[in-house]
Design an enzyme around this catalytic site. Structure first.
Site, PDB file in Angstrom:
ATOM      1  N   ASP A  96     -53.616  26.279 -52.008  1.00  0.00           N
ATOM      2  CA  ASP A  96     -52.341  26.221 -52.732  1.00  0.00           C
ATOM      3  C   ASP A  96     -51.818  24.787 -52.663  1.00  0.00           C
ATOM      4  O   ASP A  96     -51.175  24.387 -51.697  1.00  0.00           O
ATOM      5  CB  ASP A  96     -51.364  27.208 -52.082  1.00  0.00           C
ATOM      6  N   ALA A  97     -52.132  24.007 -53.698  1.00  0.00           N
ATOM      7  CA  ALA A  97     -51.835  22.571 -53.656  1.00  0.00           C
ATOM      8  C   ALA A  97     -50.953  22.123 -54.818  1.00  0.00           C
ATOM      9  O   ALA A  97     -50.411  21.034 -54.796  1.00  0.00           O
ATOM     10  CB  ALA A  97     -53.133  21.778 -53.659  1.00  0.00           C
ATOM     11  N   LYS A  98     -50.826  22.962 -55.843  1.00  0.00           N
ATOM     12  CA  LYS A  98     -49.938  22.696 -56.992  1.00  0.00           C
ATOM     13  C   LYS A  98     -50.122  21.283 -57.536  1.00  0.00           C
ATOM     14  O   LYS A  98     -49.161  20.566 -57.798  1.00  0.00           O
ATOM     15  CB  LYS A  98     -48.485  22.992 -56.609  1.00  0.00           C
ATOM     16  N   ARG A  99     -51.368  20.885 -57.713  1.00  0.00           N
ATOM     17  CA  ARG A  99     -51.699  19.556 -58.217  1.00  0.00           C
ATOM     18  C   ARG A  99     -51.473  19.465 -59.732  1.00  0.00           C
ATOM     19  O   ARG A  99     -51.420  20.482 -60.425  1.00  0.00           O
ATOM     20  CB  ARG A  99     -53.175  19.238 -57.920  1.00  0.00           C
TER      21      ARG A  99
ATOM     22  N   ASP B 101     -42.896  22.440 -54.783  1.00  0.00           N
ATOM     23  CA  ASP B 101     -43.153  23.791 -54.288  1.00  0.00           C
ATOM     24  C   ASP B 101     -41.809  24.430 -53.970  1.00  0.00           C
ATOM     25  O   ASP B 101     -40.767  23.789 -54.132  1.00  0.00           O
ATOM     26  CB  ASP B 101     -44.065  23.735 -53.049  1.00  0.00           C
TER      27      ASP B 101
END
Lengths: 284, 284
Positions: A96-99, B101
């Site tokens: 889960d890195a939301k790049r 996030d």
């Protein structure tokens, strides 16, 4: 194996659609160990050993990059250890890195997530559009990608709910995912917004697309499991999706007396698996 | 010192509003060195030495996280080295990480970027709204934050141009930045879209807000310097903003014969500083 097929076969094998969030919070890890990397590793290894011993599995795990990166290199070494540990035990690892960045830079991020960390799937942010997603899609077609669609936090409304031509932004994102994807492109949708989840599931259904969902937000964030499972059953195929729980499982020991953290965690995981199994009426 | 004040005073001191992107591309670094961390460090150290020797400075530097993270731990050690190197030389370091996030997780990212890496500023993605930005705003009020507003890539149109109540999403983001910020909250706007830049500058001007801009996209991406500087002069205060150039400066040696890479880079930086100085008519 295609990522969607992997999700479905794993859910059936494990009798679970739970994704276990692996987010280390040092103050909550009840282990006396000064070495941060070791402390995190021992915590998750002990939980994994209990998973194996009891044969009660989640159906994926999801370490969130931020929880490791906040501790600098020791944290990132721990992340590498934890990914490897759970992969060796046969679990799907979603980083889960939301790049998200322009094309050539997103390719560098794909190398980081899929190459260096060797994750099976990754979360991405949609704001920069297709060319920020496509390097991940092309990197390895067996890997999974979950793009933020309607997130679980209160401020999700700030931009995601803005309406264009009668549709909120999250529906526009959902529509684009259908246009861009082919079995390995999924969406992140918070469990805290069942109405929005239903709209998104309807969109996928109308466009005749099966889009794997990653659903955080049950437990401490307040999402209602019954509504979520009901919607997934009504509009889609349950084993394709993952419902995430992180601290509710990992730190379950805080809410029970005199129970070791690993035992408390797996009891909680078992409870969640069973609740979903009952709600799903045997679909998993 | 407040981040906006720091930007203005640095621009005046350096006679520059150029932000030098520090993105290592191993194949383009003309140094025989097998150790990746050393190779990246020597490359940037040699360029910095030339900056100091010639007294020709950029007004900030911007390492992009992806370009280091793609090389794993050695790359990230190099990132830490490079940030420290340029900070010691008195340069503002903007860590281009495009994080975002939910609140508690964004706080962990703030610890990573501002705490562990000790960057002076960071780039963030807006999709998750205010509570994904606020932990950065609150972490240290002297640090800067640039939120993606209208990006320089082709696919920026996919979502950023969607229109709500007569305004595209990037204007909605610009308006929110005005509501949320107080001198340390800026915006990323691509130089490749001068029309959109003008609209955004007009929005800030109407709301009577001075929002620091970080503008990538000149050079290889095709943004026109003259238009950009003209707009910044017309609607705002030039020393508050930064125009980024990365590979155009770093790898300038590829386009000239028999010139060392550090000399070619600083010649190119000097050229860009001078072009902007002429266009700005002495405003910097």
């Amino acid at each position: 194996m295609n990522y969607s097929d992997l999700l479905v076969s794993t859910a059936k094998k494990r009798k679970s659609i739970v994704c276990l969030g692996l987010d280390p919070i040092l103050d909550k890890i009840p282990i006396q160990e000064n070495n941060l990397r070791k402390k995190i590793f021992i915590f998750f290894e002990t939980i994994l050993n209990e998973i194996v011993r009891k044969n009660i599995y989640p159906s994926a795990v999801k370490p969130n990059y931020a929880f490791y990166a906040q501790y600098g290199f020791e944290g990132l070494y721990a992340l590498q250890d934890v990914i490897s540990l759970f992969q060796k035990a046969g679990l799907i690892v979603i980083l889960d890195a939301k790049r998200g960045d322009i094309g050539s830079t997103s390719l560098a991020y794909a190398k980081e997530c899929f190459g260096f960390f060797n994750a099976d799937a990754v979360t991405l942010a949609p704001y920069m559009g297709y060319d920020s997603i496509s390097p991940f899609l092309k990197f390895d077609q067996d890997k999974g990608i979950y793009v933020l669609c309607r997130t679980s936090n209160n401020s999700a409304v700030d931009f995601q709910d803005l309406v264009t031509d009668g549709s909120p932004l999250y529906i526009k994102v959902a529509e684009k995912l259908c246009a861009w994807g082919s079995g390995n492109l999924g969406a992140v949708i918070g469990a805290t917004y069942p109405h929005e989840l239903e709209e998104i599931l309807l969109t996928f259904s109308k466009l005749n697309k099966k889009v794997p969902l990653l659903i955080p937000g049950i437990g401490s964030q307040g999402g209602d499991l019954k509504s979520i499972v009901g919607l997934l059953k009504k509009y889609s195929y349950l084993p394709l999706h993952r419902i995430n729980s992180s601290s509710g499982i990992l730190y379950a020991y805080e809410k029970v007396h005199n129970v070791q953290y690993n035992i408390a965690a797996i009891n909680e995981l078992n409870k969640l698996n069973e609740e979903i199994e009952i709600l799903s009426e045997g679909l998993c």
